[in-house]
Design an enzyme around this catalytic site. Structure first.
Site, PDB file in Angstrom:
ATOM      1  CD  GLU A 297      -2.215  -1.371   2.900  1.00 56.69           C
ATOM      2  OE1 GLU A 297      -2.089  -0.438   3.711  1.00 56.69           O
ATOM      3  OE2 GLU A 297      -2.801  -2.430   3.158  1.00 56.69           O
TER       4      GLU A 297
ATOM      5  CE  LYS B  15       5.240   4.943   7.123  1.00 59.86           C
ATOM      6  NZ  LYS B  15       4.932   6.268   7.624  1.00 59.86           N
TER       7      LYS B  15
ATOM      8  CG  ASP C  69       3.785  12.556   5.271  1.00 61.11           C
ATOM      9  OD1 ASP C  69       3.745  12.248   6.474  1.00 61.11           O
ATOM     10  OD2 ASP C  69       4.591  13.373   4.801  1.00 61.11           O
TER      11      ASP C  69
ATOM     12  CE1 TYR D 294      -3.039   2.292   9.570  1.00 61.38           C
ATOM     13  CE2 TYR D 294      -2.976   4.293   8.234  1.00 61.38           C
ATOM     14  CZ  TYR D 294      -2.782   3.645   9.452  1.00 61.38           C
ATOM     15  OH  TYR D 294      -2.340   4.341  10.529  1.00 61.38           O
TER      16      TYR D 294
ATOM     17  CE  LYS E 245       9.384   7.292   6.379  1.00 58.23           C
ATOM     18  NZ  LYS E 245       9.703   7.338   7.773  1.00 58.23           N
TER      19      LYS E 245
ATOM     20  CB  CYS F 129       7.049  47.078 -11.977  1.00 54.24           C
ATOM     21  SG  CYS F 129       6.897  45.636 -13.032  1.00 54.24           S
TER      22      CYS F 129
ATOM     23  CB  CYS G  32       6.698  47.876 -16.842  1.00 53.68           C
ATOM     24  SG  CYS G  32       5.627  48.317 -15.463  1.00 53.68           S
TER      25      CYS G  32
ATOM     26  CB  CYS H 116       3.374  45.929 -11.440  1.00 50.75           C
ATOM     27  SG  CYS H 116       3.497  47.027 -12.847  1.00 50.75           S
TER      28      CYS H 116
ATOM     29  CB  CYS I 283       3.229  45.955 -16.648  1.00 52.57           C
ATOM     30  SG  CYS I 283       4.415  44.761 -16.032  1.00 52.57           S
TER      31      CYS I 283
HETATM   32  S1  IVH Z   1      -0.245  -0.007   8.913  1.00 54.84           S
HETATM   33  C1  IVH Z   1       0.859  -2.063  12.902  1.00 54.84           C
HETATM   34  N1  IVH Z   1      -0.626   1.088   6.603  1.00 54.84           N
HETATM   35  O1  IVH Z   1       2.550   4.879   9.114  1.00 54.84           O
HETATM   36  C2  IVH Z   1       0.872  -1.366  11.611  1.00 54.84           C
HETATM   37  N2  IVH Z   1       0.289   2.436   8.313  1.00 54.84           N
HETATM   38  O2  IVH Z   1       5.046   4.236  10.657  1.00 54.84           O
HETATM   39  C3  IVH Z   1      -0.006  -0.208  11.562  1.00 54.84           C
HETATM   40  N3  IVH Z   1       0.693   4.760   7.655  1.00 54.84           N
HETATM   41  O3  IVH Z   1       1.334   5.293  12.349  1.00 54.84           O
HETATM   42  C4  IVH Z   1       0.207   0.685  10.434  1.00 54.84           C
HETATM   43  N4  IVH Z   1      -0.031   4.577   5.603  1.00 54.84           N
HETATM   44  O4  IVH Z   1       0.032   6.425  10.505  1.00 54.84           O
HETATM   45  C5  IVH Z   1      -0.196   1.275   7.844  1.00 54.84           C
HETATM   46  N5  IVH Z   1      -1.046   1.939   4.470  1.00 54.84           N
HETATM   47  C6  IVH Z   1      -0.618   2.111   5.726  1.00 54.84           C
HETATM   48  C7  IVH Z   1      -0.156   3.374   6.174  1.00 54.84           C
HETATM   49  C8  IVH Z   1       0.305   3.477   7.494  1.00 54.84           C
HETATM   50  C9  IVH Z   1       0.482   5.405   6.514  1.00 54.84           C
HETATM   51  C10 IVH Z   1       1.278   5.391   8.863  1.00 54.84           C
HETATM   52  C11 IVH Z   1       0.490   5.161  10.107  1.00 54.84           C
HETATM   53  C12 IVH Z   1       1.446   4.641  11.129  1.00 54.84           C
HETATM   54  C13 IVH Z   1       2.774   4.913  10.514  1.00 54.84           C
HETATM   55  C14 IVH Z   1       3.741   3.839  10.899  1.00 54.84           C
END
Ligand code: IVH
Length: 686
Positions: free
Chosen positions: A120, A122, A124, A232, A321, A415, A418, A433, A439
């Site tokens: 999946e 990750k 942010d 997730y 990461k 500006c 011009c 400006c 301009c």
């Molecule tokens: S699973 C026990 N799936 O990443 C495992 N986490 O570093 C639970 N996160 O605190 C996490 N996308 O906030 C999982 N597809 C995903 C995720 C995900 C983002 C974040 C989550 C967690 C952190 C872990």
């Protein structure tokens, strides 16, 4: 969408509306395939609100109208997580990903190539946990330290991608879902643009914006922020509902009405993992939200149980990461870019630095307020961030690294393109400006506006043609348009002699205009048709407007100090006076006007426009209302006469309803405008 039938038609209608709204949410958030336009969604919601207001005994906590509730009286309560919210171990390269697959295979005593992994993105954002009892959302909490989080149920209820009630007739008695709350790039940019326009604080990145929104006690704030939820993990569910694999549980969550990532993929072996990480890295740029890696999970739930946990992380999952998106570098200089509308944007010229594989040498500083907020100076060391398609941003200044020889960043007085004067009025955030029509940076935009339908209405002079004329330098000022000859125009690609003749004929027609159109066509900042009309009604002739003091401009109905300042500065700029003289020299003229304000049909009424209108721009709607004597305001109060709600109308519409102010849709507005505009008494004097 089949709501159960009852004896009472009102109850039936309420049930049907709720089912329709829930279905629309499902199609939008889970299936990514909107089924009804936003206006229709708003209409259904409005109808449900009306019915519930008339029948308060029918309001249920899971009704789509109940997303915004009262703030928790005692602040956020502590919530003990029944199952700890763990973190993940990280892998930073291919070797570490392969080592993860190997470890899993060794523990399971199986062949690595045969292990299925659910992969999946990750996300942010922020991890949250949602508890459902008998299908109803009863608690939402932050991760906190993993064992104890904060109960932010009221805030989470405002997210439309979080179901208040699970879909389906047969539901588990208990379900705990975990996922990420995040903000899309587009939502984030819009939020910050609005904050900048108001002169309030901007967020450094979508993650901070999401976190900041969830921390507010007033759920009205979260409701107004573009927050989204993506599930997730299932942390708890009744035994009978368990599925053999994580991916099957994710599918089950979709059926319950959650959004799970559409990027999820089940792969086999270490090669499958490496391919997924690589392809996610490539797809990352196209996503409208930030991801900082990929999460790789053993798919089989029995295998997950066998693998178990080590300290605070599961052995069955790993976060891959991506390389850091933030870097430090030095601001070498700051230059100012002039946008199409004259806005000056400070751009930091950086010591070039590699950020996530791309060389970054410029970053936007947005405006002088942002520079002040960051306390940035030339030669400062700064942290920059590049996320997806977002223009590189300066996140913060490393004050500890500030050298002796820093220089303040100053807005130029002239500006850079011009040489016209730069203006910044009152507490406006943007500097501009003032050389509008003169301009070169603003030339194309200024000419498009000048020729537009409600300005000089030059038929046949479209965007492409203006681009061609400006690029060939045949036209530098609006007056040059009236010097164009048909023979010359016919030299342009795809321009037949007949079209060239027609254009010259329409230029000839447009030469004779009204003073209000002429003023509007000049493109003075914040002077729309309504203000142009007001100026003409008040002063009667151009020379008097050009010579008016700020104070006398402020005496005109609906003109405040800022707009008066823009008008005054515009006419004080010698380049603009020369452009006007030149236009008159090439024969642009208008008829004398009669001075004095008249009583109009909407005099004394204050209107508010909200949401997106389909057939009118907001400026058009405003101009037409103002031309009928109304005042158009940006906020709703008890004194508001009516609110016009377009598509995606938000908090203003809510407020209007709360205050019992009349709400009308675009059709009703158009009908009203047409009715009054056709009446002779509403004719403008210009
Ligand atoms: S699973 C026990 N799936 O990443 C495992 N986490 O570093 C639970 N996160 O605190 C996490 N996308 O906030 C999982 N597809 C995903 C995720 C995900 C983002 C974040 C989550 C967690 C952190 C872990």
């Amino acid at each position: 969408m089949c709501a159960k039938k009852s004896a009472d038609p009102i109850i039936d209608e309420i049930r049907t509306l709720r089912a329709q709204l829930e279905q629309a949410n499902y199609r939008y958030y889970v299936e990514d395939a909107p089924s009804i336009p936003d206006v229709e969604y708003d209409r259904l919601l409005r109808r449900l609100q009306e019915l519930e207001a008339e029948h308060p005994e029918q309001v249920t906590p899971d009704s789509p109208t109940q997303r915004v509730g009262a703030p928790p009286a005692e602040g956020f309560p502590e919530v003990q997580h029944a199952v700890a919210m763990l973190s993940l171990d990280n892998a930073f390269d291919e070797q570490e990903v392969r080592a993860f697959a190997r470890r899993v295979a060794e523990r399971l005593e199986t062949d690595e190539q045969g292990i299925r992994f659910c992969c999946e993105p990750k996300l942010d954002g922020l991890a949250v946990s949602l508890v459902y009892e008998n299908g109803l959302l009863v608690q939402g909490a932050t991760r906190g330290d993993g064992r104890t989080g904060e109960g932010i149920t009221a805030n989470l209820r405002t997210l439309k991608s979080i179901p208040l009630k699970l879909r389906g007739d047969h539901l588990p008695a208990l379900l705990e879902v975990r996922g990420e709350v995040y903000m899309s790039h587009s939502g984030f940019e819009k939020l910050n643009d609005e904050a900048r326009a108001r002169g309030s604080k901007v967020f450094a990145n979508p993650r901070n914006a999401a976190a900041g929104s969830l921390r507010q006690l007033d759920p009205g704030i979260a409701a107004a922020r573009p927050l989204e939820f993506c599930a997730y993990q299932v942390a708890r569910i009744d035994e009978a509902w368990l599925r053999p694999s994580h991916s099957a549980l994710m599918q089950q969550l979709r059926e319950f009405g959650f959004r799970a990532s559409p990027e999820i993929d089940v792969v086999t072996g270490a090669d499958g993992l490496v391919d997924f990480c690589e392809s996610m890295g490539k797809r990352r740029e196209q996503l409208d939200y930030d991801i900082d890696g990929a999460v790789l999970k053993v798919d089989d739930l029995r295998a997950q149980r066998e693998l178990g946990f080590v300290s605070r992380a599961p052995r069955w999952a790993m976060a891959f990461k991506f390389p850091a998106q933030e870097q430090t570098t030095v601001i070498r200089d700051v230059t100012f870019q002039v946008g199409r509308t004259g806005r000056l944007t400070p751009v930091a010229r950086l010591e070039p630095v590699q950020v996530a594989g791309v060389t970054v040498s410029n970053a936007t500083l947005h405006n002088m307020d942002e520079i002040k907020r960051l306390d940035a100076r030339i030669n400062d060391t700064v942290i920059i961030r590049r996320a997806g398609d977002v223009i590189p941003q300066i996140v913060s200044v490393v004050l500890d690294a500030r050298p002796e020889d820093t220089r303040a960043i100053e807005m130029p007085e002239q500006c850079p393109v011009c040489d016209s004067r730069v203006e910044r009025l009152g507490d406006e955030v943007d500097a501009r400006c003032s050389g509008g029509l003169f301009c070169p940076a603003q030339r194309k935009e200024a000419l498009k506006h000048f020729a537009s339908r409600r300005a000089l209405d030059i038929d046949g002079l479209g965007t492409k043609l203006i681009d061609a004329l400006v690029e060939r330098e045949w036209v530098k000022t609006p007056a040059d348009l009236f010097r164009l000859e048909a023979v010359k125009l016919a030299e342009l690609p795809r321009m037949a002699q007949k079209s060239a003749d027609n254009l010259v004929a329409s230029l000839e027609r447009s030469r004779h205009t009204t003073l209000a159109r002429f003023i509007y066509a000049l493109g003075i900042t914040e002077v729309g048709e309504a203000t142009a009309n007001a100026l003409v009604l008040h002063f009667g002739e151009l020379q008097r407007i050009m010579d008016a003091s700020r104070a006398s401009l402020e005496a005109v109905a609906d003109i405040g100090p800022i707009v008066a300042g823009h008008i005054h500065n515009f006419f004080a700029e010698a380049h603009n006076r020369e452009t006007i003289e030149d236009l008159i020299r090439v024969g642009v003229d208008w008829e004398e006007v009669e001075v004095g304000e008249r009583e109009q049909p909407l005099t004394g009424q204050t209107w508010v426009l909200t949401g997106t209108l389909e057939t009118l721009t907001r400026d058009e709607a405003k101009a037409r209302l103002v031309a009928l004597g109304a005042k158009v305001s940006g906020s709703v109060s008890k004194k508001t006469h009516a609110v016009v709600a377009g598509e995606a109308a938000g908090s203003k519409l809510e407020k209007a309803r709360q205050l019992g102010v009349e709400v009308m849709d675009e059709q009703a507005l158009l009908a009203l405008l047409n009715q009054h505009e056709s009446a002779p008494s509403s004719e403008n004097a210009s």
